[in-house]
Design a protein around this motif. Structure first.
Motif, PDB file in Angstrom:
ATOM      1  N   TYR A 291       0.806  -1.217   0.000  1.00  0.00           N
ATOM      2  CA  TYR A 291       0.000   0.000   0.000  1.00  0.00           C
ATOM      3  C   TYR A 291       0.846   1.277   0.000  1.00  0.00           C
ATOM      4  CZ  TYR A 291      -3.899  -3.107   1.143  1.00  0.00           C
ATOM      5  OH  TYR A 291      -4.837  -4.093   1.105  1.00  0.00           O
ATOM      6  N   PHE A 292       1.783   1.372   0.925  1.00  0.00           N
ATOM      7  CA  PHE A 292       2.502   2.630   1.092  1.00  0.00           C
ATOM      8  C   PHE A 292       3.414   2.947  -0.092  1.00  0.00           C
ATOM      9  CE2 PHE A 292       1.041   2.954   5.401  1.00  0.00           C
ATOM     10  CZ  PHE A 292       1.184   4.297   5.704  1.00  0.00           C
ATOM     11  N   LEU A 293       4.194   1.992  -0.543  1.00  0.00           N
ATOM     12  CA  LEU A 293       5.144   2.274  -1.628  1.00  0.00           C
ATOM     13  C   LEU A 293       4.447   2.716  -2.915  1.00  0.00           C
ATOM     14  CD1 LEU A 293       7.974  -0.397  -1.244  1.00  0.00           C
ATOM     15  CD2 LEU A 293       8.009   2.039  -0.668  1.00  0.00           C
ATOM     16  N   PRO A 294       3.398   2.023  -3.386  1.00  0.00           N
ATOM     17  CA  PRO A 294       2.669   2.546  -4.555  1.00  0.00           C
ATOM     18  C   PRO A 294       2.053   3.915  -4.287  1.00  0.00           C
ATOM     19  CG  PRO A 294       2.121   0.236  -4.188  1.00  0.00           C
ATOM     20  CD  PRO A 294       2.888   0.692  -2.983  1.00  0.00           C
ATOM     21  N   GLY A 295       1.570   4.120  -3.048  1.00  0.00           N
ATOM     22  CA  GLY A 295       0.997   5.424  -2.718  1.00  0.00           C
ATOM     23  C   GLY A 295       2.030   6.532  -2.762  1.00  0.00           C
ATOM     24  N   ILE A 296       3.243   6.252  -2.278  1.00  0.00           N
ATOM     25  CA  ILE A 296       4.314   7.249  -2.343  1.00  0.00           C
ATOM     26  C   ILE A 296       4.618   7.596  -3.788  1.00  0.00           C
ATOM     27  CG2 ILE A 296       6.780   7.618  -1.895  1.00  0.00           C
ATOM     28  CD1 ILE A 296       6.416   5.943   0.658  1.00  0.00           C
ATOM     29  N   TRP A 297       4.643   6.605  -4.663  1.00  0.00           N
ATOM     30  CA  TRP A 297       4.926   6.853  -6.076  1.00  0.00           C
ATOM     31  C   TRP A 297       3.846   7.725  -6.710  1.00  0.00           C
ATOM     32  CZ3 TRP A 297       8.110   7.765  -9.565  1.00  0.00           C
ATOM     33  CH2 TRP A 297       7.860   7.568 -10.917  1.00  0.00           C
ATOM     34  N   ILE A 298       2.584   7.459  -6.366  1.00  0.00           N
ATOM     35  CA  ILE A 298       1.491   8.283  -6.884  1.00  0.00           C
ATOM     36  C   ILE A 298       1.621   9.709  -6.370  1.00  0.00           C
ATOM     37  CG2 ILE A 298      -1.001   8.655  -6.851  1.00  0.00           C
ATOM     38  CD1 ILE A 298      -0.196   6.425  -8.691  1.00  0.00           C
ATOM     39  N   THR A 299       1.971   9.876  -5.096  1.00  0.00           N
ATOM     40  CA  THR A 299       2.153  11.211  -4.531  1.00  0.00           C
ATOM     41  C   THR A 299       3.266  11.956  -5.249  1.00  0.00           C
ATOM     42  OG1 THR A 299       1.340  10.573  -2.343  1.00  0.00           O
ATOM     43  CG2 THR A 299       2.804  12.480  -2.439  1.00  0.00           C
ATOM     44  N   ILE A 300       4.362  11.275  -5.543  1.00  0.00           N
ATOM     45  CA  ILE A 300       5.468  11.911  -6.267  1.00  0.00           C
ATOM     46  C   ILE A 300       5.020  12.336  -7.658  1.00  0.00           C
ATOM     47  CG2 ILE A 300       7.732  11.492  -7.302  1.00  0.00           C
ATOM     48  CD1 ILE A 300       8.363   9.689  -4.907  1.00  0.00           C
ATOM     49  N   GLN A 301       4.275  11.474  -8.335  1.00  0.00           N
ATOM     50  CA  GLN A 301       3.787  11.825  -9.676  1.00  0.00           C
ATOM     51  C   GLN A 301       2.870  13.047  -9.639  1.00  0.00           C
ATOM     52  OE1 GLN A 301       2.685   8.543 -12.497  1.00  0.00           O
ATOM     53  NE2 GLN A 301       2.868   7.285 -10.667  1.00  0.00           N
ATOM     54  N   VAL A 302       1.921  13.046  -8.710  1.00  0.00           N
ATOM     55  CA  VAL A 302       0.994  14.178  -8.613  1.00  0.00           C
ATOM     56  C   VAL A 302       1.764  15.456  -8.301  1.00  0.00           C
ATOM     57  CG1 VAL A 302      -0.952  15.148  -7.330  1.00  0.00           C
ATOM     58  CG2 VAL A 302      -0.955  12.730  -7.955  1.00  0.00           C
ATOM     59  N   THR A 303       2.755  15.375  -7.422  1.00  0.00           N
ATOM     60  CA  THR A 303       3.552  16.549  -7.073  1.00  0.00           C
ATOM     61  C   THR A 303       4.320  17.078  -8.279  1.00  0.00           C
ATOM     62  OG1 THR A 303       3.818  15.742  -4.804  1.00  0.00           O
ATOM     63  CG2 THR A 303       5.347  17.439  -5.542  1.00  0.00           C
ATOM     64  N   VAL A 304       4.974  16.191  -9.006  1.00  0.00           N
ATOM     65  CA  VAL A 304       5.785  16.617 -10.156  1.00  0.00           C
ATOM     66  C   VAL A 304       4.909  17.230 -11.246  1.00  0.00           C
ATOM     67  CG1 VAL A 304       7.256  15.788 -12.038  1.00  0.00           C
ATOM     68  CG2 VAL A 304       7.660  14.993  -9.702  1.00  0.00           C
ATOM     69  N   TYR A 305       3.828  16.536 -11.604  1.00  0.00           N
ATOM     70  CA  TYR A 305       2.960  17.040 -12.671  1.00  0.00           C
ATOM     71  C   TYR A 305       2.308  18.367 -12.273  1.00  0.00           C
ATOM     72  CZ  TYR A 305       3.387  12.307 -14.592  1.00  0.00           C
ATOM     73  OH  TYR A 305       3.874  11.127 -15.086  1.00  0.00           O
TER      74      TYR A 305
ATOM     75  N   GLU B 203       4.314  23.424   0.107  1.00  0.00           N
ATOM     76  CA  GLU B 203       2.871  23.508   0.324  1.00  0.00           C
ATOM     77  C   GLU B 203       2.113  22.671  -0.711  1.00  0.00           C
ATOM     78  OE1 GLU B 203       1.117  24.917   2.756  1.00  0.00           O
ATOM     79  OE2 GLU B 203       3.033  25.346   3.729  1.00  0.00           O
ATOM     80  N   LEU B 204       2.605  22.649  -1.945  1.00  0.00           N
ATOM     81  CA  LEU B 204       1.972  21.839  -2.985  1.00  0.00           C
ATOM     82  C   LEU B 204       2.090  20.359  -2.655  1.00  0.00           C
ATOM     83  CD1 LEU B 204       0.701  21.353  -5.753  1.00  0.00           C
ATOM     84  CD2 LEU B 204       2.959  21.648  -6.772  1.00  0.00           C
ATOM     85  N   LEU B 205       3.268  19.939  -2.182  1.00  0.00           N
ATOM     86  CA  LEU B 205       3.435  18.541  -1.786  1.00  0.00           C
ATOM     87  C   LEU B 205       2.420  18.152  -0.728  1.00  0.00           C
ATOM     88  CD1 LEU B 205       4.972  15.823  -1.501  1.00  0.00           C
ATOM     89  CD2 LEU B 205       6.500  16.982   0.099  1.00  0.00           C
ATOM     90  N   LYS B 206       2.272  18.983   0.282  1.00  0.00           N
ATOM     91  CA  LYS B 206       1.301  18.673   1.339  1.00  0.00           C
ATOM     92  C   LYS B 206      -0.131  18.754   0.812  1.00  0.00           C
ATOM     93  CE  LYS B 206       3.159  21.751   4.113  1.00  0.00           C
ATOM     94  NZ  LYS B 206       3.451  22.574   5.306  1.00  0.00           N
ATOM     95  N   GLY B 207      -0.350  19.628  -0.172  1.00  0.00           N
ATOM     96  CA  GLY B 207      -1.680  19.753  -0.749  1.00  0.00           C
ATOM     97  C   GLY B 207      -2.098  18.564  -1.579  1.00  0.00           C
ATOM     98  N   THR B 208      -1.129  17.739  -2.014  1.00  0.00           N
ATOM     99  CA  THR B 208      -1.483  16.555  -2.801  1.00  0.00           C
ATOM    100  C   THR B 208      -2.312  15.561  -1.994  1.00  0.00           C
ATOM    101  OG1 THR B 208       0.610  15.455  -2.225  1.00  0.00           O
ATOM    102  CG2 THR B 208       0.574  16.749  -4.254  1.00  0.00           C
ATOM    103  N   SER B 209      -2.287  15.672  -0.666  1.00  0.00           N
ATOM    104  CA  SER B 209      -3.102  14.759   0.140  1.00  0.00           C
ATOM    105  C   SER B 209      -4.593  14.945  -0.140  1.00  0.00           C
ATOM    106  CB  SER B 209      -2.821  14.982   1.631  1.00  0.00           C
ATOM    107  OG  SER B 209      -3.140  16.308   2.015  1.00  0.00           O
ATOM    108  N   LEU B 210      -4.960  16.091  -0.711  1.00  0.00           N
ATOM    109  CA  LEU B 210      -6.373  16.329  -1.034  1.00  0.00           C
ATOM    110  C   LEU B 210      -6.890  15.363  -2.090  1.00  0.00           C
ATOM    111  CD1 LEU B 210      -6.399  20.241  -1.198  1.00  0.00           C
ATOM    112  CD2 LEU B 210      -7.169  18.803   0.689  1.00  0.00           C
ATOM    113  N   VAL B 211      -6.004  14.861  -2.954  1.00  0.00           N
ATOM    114  CA  VAL B 211      -6.475  13.992  -4.041  1.00  0.00           C
ATOM    115  C   VAL B 211      -6.996  12.670  -3.501  1.00  0.00           C
ATOM    116  CG1 VAL B 211      -4.893  15.056  -5.698  1.00  0.00           C
ATOM    117  CG2 VAL B 211      -4.191  12.969  -4.508  1.00  0.00           C
TER     118      VAL B 211
END
Length: 247
Positions: free
Chosen positions: A10-24, A152-160
């Motif tokens: 769960y966590f590792l795929p979630g971290i990857w998704i968070t990184i993708q959302v942050t970068v894009y 702030e954007l990184l922390k804001g990705t939790s909204l998704v």
């Protein structure tokens, strides 16, 4: 109890998704920030007005509510469904791009007027003055506030996670529901966000050093605990003391 299998599943795929959302989101927000920020310095009042309207609208709009609009309301209006991840990227990019446009506008406005006048005297067009004179000088001043905005954007990705995007916050909630333990799960989630933010901060600090070196400015000095900030504060206090003694 949370196991290594849960972390891997769960966590590792979630971290990857968070990184993708942050970068894009960061790339999209940067493009929006530079476009709107430069338009807000235009000589044409209508251009400044339209860019200012965008800034005011998205600065005062909730990114979460905008995500809900894109995912749940827009399909009913247009008969067209956005993928939730890209809806989150669009909402975050437009929202944080508005904040970033103010950073760009302020940095460009801080460039000495003599520099712009020199570009006019050399016959440079507006685009040439921006590319060759104004942005290179303003860029080092943009990096520190952009660093804060990126965190702030990184922390804001939790909204998704609310719109069912399987980021690390969504994964943490799944694990909590599975093992019914909140403290270890959310403690690990805090550590993950801190680690990602720390990596981003180190990268932006390196970018700031290179940006300042490119225009002949002294690179910022500071360690893990902000030694550079303490040194600057000490120098400022010393200058005030010296000024008082001189008077």
């Amino acid at each position: 109890m949370m196991t290594q299998g849960m972390f891997t599943t769960y966590f590792l795929p979630g971290i990857w998704i968070t990184i993708q959302v942050t970068v894009y989101s960061a790339l999209f927000a940067a493009a929006v920030a530079f476009l709107v920020g430069t338009l807000r310095t235009s000589r044409l009042w209508i251009v400044r007005f339209l860019a200012g309207c965008y800034f005011e609208i998205f600065r005062g709009m909730s990114a979460l509510v905008f995500m809900f609009f894109l995912v749940f309301s827009l399909p009913l209006m247009l008969r067209w469904q956005l993928v939730p991840m890209w809806a989150g990227v669009l909402a975050l990019g437009l929202t944080y791009g508005a904040y970033g446009s103010e950073i760009v506008r302020g940095a460009l406005a801080a460039v000495p007027a003599a520099q712009r006048e020199a570009g006019v005297a050399l016959g440079f067009s507006r685009a040439q003055r921006l590319r060759r004179i104004e942005i290179p000088q303003a860029w080092p001043e943009m990096v520190p506030p952009f660093n804060n905005l990126l965190i702030e954007l990184l922390k804001g990705t939790s909204l998704v996670s609310v719109i069912m995007v399987a980021d690390v916050t969504f994964a943490a909630n799944l694990v909590r529901f599975a093992n019914n333990e909140s403290a270890p799960v959310y403690t690990l989630l805090l550590v993950v966000y801190f680690a990602l933010a720390f990596v981003l901060t180190r990268g932006m600090r390196l970018l700031e050093r290179r940006a300042k070196a490119g225009v002949g400015q002294a690179p910022p000095r500071g360690g893990l605990l902000g030694k550079g900030l303490r040194q600057d504060a000490g120098e400022g206090a010393g200058a005030l003391t010296a000024g008082g003694a001189a008077r």
